[in-house]
Design a protein around this motif. Structure first.
Motif, PDB file in Angstrom:
ATOM      1  N   ARG A 250      32.557 -14.336  10.274  1.00 34.94           N
ATOM      2  CA  ARG A 250      33.474 -13.255   9.939  1.00 34.94           C
ATOM      3  C   ARG A 250      32.703 -12.034   9.453  1.00 34.94           C
ATOM      4  N   GLU A 251      33.267 -10.851   9.708  1.00 35.32           N
ATOM      5  CA  GLU A 251      32.680  -9.621   9.205  1.00 35.32           C
ATOM      6  C   GLU A 251      32.959  -9.481   7.708  1.00 35.32           C
ATOM      7  N   GLY A 252      32.117  -8.734   7.019  1.00 35.16           N
ATOM      8  CA  GLY A 252      32.340  -8.431   5.623  1.00 35.16           C
ATOM      9  C   GLY A 252      31.898  -9.509   4.662  1.00 35.16           C
ATOM     10  N   GLU A 253      31.141 -10.489   5.138  1.00 31.22           N
ATOM     11  CA  GLU A 253      30.643 -11.550   4.279  1.00 31.22           C
ATOM     12  C   GLU A 253      29.353 -12.102   4.875  1.00 31.22           C
TER      13      GLU A 253
ATOM     14  N   ILE B 126      35.934 -20.280   0.455  1.00 33.76           N
ATOM     15  CA  ILE B 126      35.327 -19.350  -0.499  1.00 33.76           C
ATOM     16  C   ILE B 126      34.325 -18.494   0.247  1.00 33.76           C
ATOM     17  N   SER B 127      34.605 -17.200   0.316  1.00 36.62           N
ATOM     18  CA  SER B 127      33.746 -16.255   1.018  1.00 36.62           C
ATOM     19  C   SER B 127      32.613 -15.798   0.106  1.00 36.62           C
ATOM     20  N   MET B 128      31.399 -15.698   0.673  1.00 33.36           N
ATOM     21  CA  MET B 128      30.200 -15.376  -0.105  1.00 33.36           C
ATOM     22  C   MET B 128      29.535 -14.103   0.411  1.00 33.36           C
ATOM     23  N   ASP B 129      28.879 -13.375  -0.508  1.00 30.16           N
ATOM     24  CA  ASP B 129      28.120 -12.200  -0.076  1.00 30.16           C
ATOM     25  C   ASP B 129      26.658 -12.580   0.150  1.00 30.16           C
TER      26      ASP B 129
ATOM     27  N   LEU C 228      42.462 -13.412  -1.131  1.00 24.70           N
ATOM     28  CA  LEU C 228      42.436 -12.712  -2.411  1.00 24.70           C
ATOM     29  C   LEU C 228      40.991 -12.454  -2.810  1.00 24.70           C
ATOM     30  N   ASP C 229      40.669 -11.187  -3.114  1.00 27.46           N
ATOM     31  CA  ASP C 229      39.342 -10.861  -3.627  1.00 27.46           C
ATOM     32  C   ASP C 229      39.183 -11.400  -5.041  1.00 27.46           C
ATOM     33  N   ILE C 230      37.980 -11.870  -5.363  1.00 26.15           N
ATOM     34  CA  ILE C 230      37.724 -12.417  -6.690  1.00 26.15           C
ATOM     35  C   ILE C 230      36.391 -11.922  -7.234  1.00 26.15           C
ATOM     36  N   ARG C 231      36.264 -11.992  -8.556  1.00 26.36           N
ATOM     37  CA  ARG C 231      34.998 -11.761  -9.244  1.00 26.36           C
ATOM     38  C   ARG C 231      34.883 -12.834 -10.324  1.00 26.36           C
TER      39      ARG C 231
ATOM     40  N   ILE D 166      33.095 -13.726  -3.168  1.00 25.23           N
ATOM     41  CA  ILE D 166      33.792 -12.441  -3.144  1.00 25.23           C
ATOM     42  C   ILE D 166      35.279 -12.583  -2.834  1.00 25.23           C
ATOM     43  N   SER D 167      35.698 -13.704  -2.270  1.00 19.93           N
ATOM     44  CA  SER D 167      37.125 -13.879  -2.001  1.00 19.93           C
ATOM     45  C   SER D 167      37.438 -15.350  -1.763  1.00 19.93           C
TER      46      SER D 167
END
Length: 257
Positions: A95-98, A140-143, A237-240, A149-150
């Motif tokens: 996916r884009e953005g991660e 869980i999306s990771m940078d 949902l974006d998370i921190r 990150i989400s």
């Protein structure tokens, strides 16, 4: 509205978004759940501490020794599975953005005996053998720095899971524990703790997932909604992590004042 246009709509969920909303949600939780979230927060911070001392991070750990990182491939190869809890996960990217994302699951042997998938009358083959029946819990999306990150949920076809009602999925969340050292003890502890720390958000996402599926089924009654390729992510949902931990500890401190 055609299916692609509907797919392009925002699939983020309302609810626990602002700091004030989050703190109010946390204040409404039973004390025992808030304490579990606080313990999970400490666990996550400890994982970050030991990884930082070794110059590592969550993503780097899961890819260590795996060679070239290819899109779509599962890491580690063969997935990670706990034979006692029957929790499972893997990491991959497409996916884009991660950088990539974790998919977390619970297999049939880790579920209550009375829990069954929703009725299905389509043509797709769902897993049927006891050691293959599986439920996706949360992704869980990771940078690229190795931080989350989400959170997001997916449609059935994405992971080839069996589809369970939202109440059953929420009931399975406590069962996700990876209690062994391979491929990385910090990663296993971190991932297990993430599902506790973000439990309120995950529950909202699962509820929103079912609402999205029901909406699509209503709009397109002649389609097999679980196999619609245009519907991939069902809620997000974006998370921190630092914001979540701060909120939990502030609410606990406020209760003690």
């Amino acid at each position: 509205m055609n299916m692609m246009a509907k797919f392009m709509q925002d699939d983020s969920i309302p609810g626990i978004e602002s700091p004030a909303q989050l703190r109010q949600t946390l204040r409404d939780l039973p004390p025992v759940q808030l304490e579990r979230m606080n313990a999970a927060a400490d666990e996550i911070l400890e994982c970050y501490r030991v990884l930082k001392k070794g110059g590592a991070n969550i993503v780097g750990e899961i890819l260590r020794g795996e060679g070239t990182f290819y899109e779509w491939d599962h890491y580690p190869e063969g997935d990670i599975y706990d034979n006692e809890t029957h929790a499972q996960y893997y990491y991959h990217a497409h996916r884009e953005g991660e950088h990539g994302h974790f998919h977390t699951f619970l297999r049939k042997k880790g579920m209550r005996e009375d829990v069954t998938p929703v009725p299905y009358h389509g043509d797709a083959e769902w897993p049927t053998a006891e050691d293959e029946v599986i439920c996706h819990l949360i992704a869980i999306s990771m940078d690229s720095a190795g931080f989350p990150i989400s959170l997001f949920t997916t449609n059935r076809w994405v992971t080839g899971e069996n589809w369970y009602d939202k109440a059953d999925v929420i009931g399975m969340l406590d069962g996700f524990v990876i209690d062994h050292s391979t491929p990385s003890w910090p990663v296993n502890r971190w991932l297990s703790a993430m599902l506790v720390l973000f439990r309120p958000q995950i529950e909202q996402l699962v509820v929103a997932r079912d609402a999205k599926i029901a909406e699509w089924q209503s709009d397109y009654p002649d389609t097999d909604v679980f196999e619609v390729r245009e519907l991939e992510v069902t809620s997000t949902l974006d998370i921190r992590v630092e914001d979540q931990i701060r909120a939990v500890k502030e609410v606990i401190e406020g209760r003690l004042d």
